[in-house]
Design an enzyme around this catalytic site. Structure first.
Site, PDB file in Angstrom:
ATOM      1  CG  HIS A  73      38.145  36.533  35.371  1.00 18.71           C
ATOM      2  ND1 HIS A  73      39.492  36.419  35.585  1.00 18.71           N
ATOM      3  CD2 HIS A  73      37.614  36.945  36.550  1.00 18.71           C
ATOM      4  CE1 HIS A  73      39.780  36.744  36.838  1.00 18.71           C
ATOM      5  NE2 HIS A  73      38.659  37.065  37.448  1.00 18.71           N
ATOM      6  CD  GLU A  82      38.501  36.471  41.596  1.00 20.41           C
ATOM      7  OE1 GLU A  82      39.038  37.408  42.222  1.00 20.41           O
ATOM      8  OE2 GLU A  82      38.115  36.583  40.434  1.00 20.41           O
ATOM      9  CG  HIS A 134      42.669  39.127  39.721  1.00 16.96           C
ATOM     10  ND1 HIS A 134      42.819  37.802  40.058  1.00 16.96           N
ATOM     11  CD2 HIS A 134      41.348  39.281  39.459  1.00 16.96           C
ATOM     12  CE1 HIS A 134      41.656  37.186  39.987  1.00 16.96           C
ATOM     13  NE2 HIS A 134      40.740  38.064  39.638  1.00 16.96           N
ATOM     14  CG  HIS A 160      35.784  41.018  44.396  1.00 14.37           C
ATOM     15  ND1 HIS A 160      36.696  40.116  44.885  1.00 14.37           N
ATOM     16  CD2 HIS A 160      35.798  40.838  43.040  1.00 14.37           C
ATOM     17  CE1 HIS A 160      37.246  39.438  43.879  1.00 14.37           C
ATOM     18  NE2 HIS A 160      36.716  39.847  42.751  1.00 14.37           N
TER      19      HIS A 160
END
Ligand code: DHB
Ligand code: FE
Length: 282
Positions: A59, A240, A12, A193
């Site tokens: 988040h 994640e 995402h 990431h």
């Protein structure tokens, strides 16, 4: 009894919201990413799930640093999106399925997972954008939803092994739901990431590909890593990827071998190695 029709795991990234709003699906930067979803659309059109259990991490929209549950399950009649400041339009509310929510909550607590139950819950880009990618252009969402949120934002984080076991417990809970609904599991986050610090921009393609591969026949492979080792391998936000492990755990009860519907790994989308995998019981 309810039946799990499969699992879709995907990255995402907030920028996807802007790309959808601006119709950039054919833009050279975005095309390889959006094209990856076409076979999933065909597959979803065949299996037609009724309800989706979405494993994701908030988040800071619904949970902030002052209150951070390790695991939270939504039990609301609908879930609203809200502005996170990324410049993407907010998406229409997602219908809930409170019957499944409470069945999952009761089953998980019985299996000794201490979860937070949320009868009101805002859902952020990690929940909304993967669903917008799976059902593009839908005038209204064709599925009911249950959000399951795993903390990957504020330490301490639950281990990869524990997230896998949460998924296994979710799989057992769905299988014991006295309802003939078809249930799809979606896990969103990763792959590698890192948005901040000295290693900002870090991507580890060999690790991402190995991880995607492992989910088919050796799903516990990544549970050998501690959270800190996963940060080393995949970046601070790459952790994640535990959502993929939890989603795969939900399929662990499938008696037959899993069939890979498709896999796509495209680098980068924004700062992220974008992965996509769909699995179904063969
Ligand atoms: C990006 C990735 C994320 O997982 C996220 O939550 C926000 C931003 C990115 O790559 O830009
Ligand atoms: Fe994220």
């Amino acid at each position: 009894m309810a039946r799990i029709v499969g699992a879709v795991t995907t990255s995402h990234v907030p920028a996807i919201g802007k790309a959808i709003a601006r119709n950039l699906q054919e833009d050279p930067y975005w095309k390889p990413f959006f094209d990856g979803f076409k076979p999933v659309h065909a597959w979803l059109g065949e299996v037609k799930p009724d309800v989706v259990v979405v494993l994701y991490n908030d988040h800071g929209l619904n949970f902030f640093l002052d209150k951070m549950p390790t695991f939270a399950v939504g039990a609301a009649p609908e879930y609203r999106n809200a502005d996170e400041g990324w410049g993407s339009p907010t998406l229409p509310p997602f219908p809930g399925d409170t019957e499944l929510s409470w069945h999952l909550i009761e089953s998980l607590v019985e299996e000794e997972f201490d979860i937070t139950t949320c009868q009101e819950m805002l859902v952020d880009h990690a929940f909304t954008l993967p669903l917008a990618l799976l059902w593009p252009g839908a005038a209204s969402w064709p599925v009911r939803t249950v959000p399951v949120c795993i903390n990957t934002v504020q330490f301490p984080l639950p281990s990869a092994a524990r997230c896998y076991r949460l998924g296994e417990a979710l799989g057992r809970a769905v299988a014991s739901w006295d309802n003939d609904a078809k249930v799809l599991i979606v896990g969103t986050g990763g792959l590698s990431h890192q948005l901040d610090g000295e290693r900002a921009g870090f991507i580890n393609q060999p690790f991402g590909l190995k991880f995607m591969d492992s989910l088919i026949d050796d799903p516990k492979w990544a549970t050998q890593y501690s959270i800190h080792e996963l940060v080393e391998q995949a970046g601070t936000q790459g952790v994640e990827l535990v959502m993929w492990l939890a989603a795969r755990g939900a399929l662990a009860g499938a008696t037959q071998r899993l069939r890979k519907v498709l896999g796509n790994h495209h680098i980068p989308i924004s700062n992220t190695a974008a992965g996509l995998l769909a699995l179904e019981p063969a």
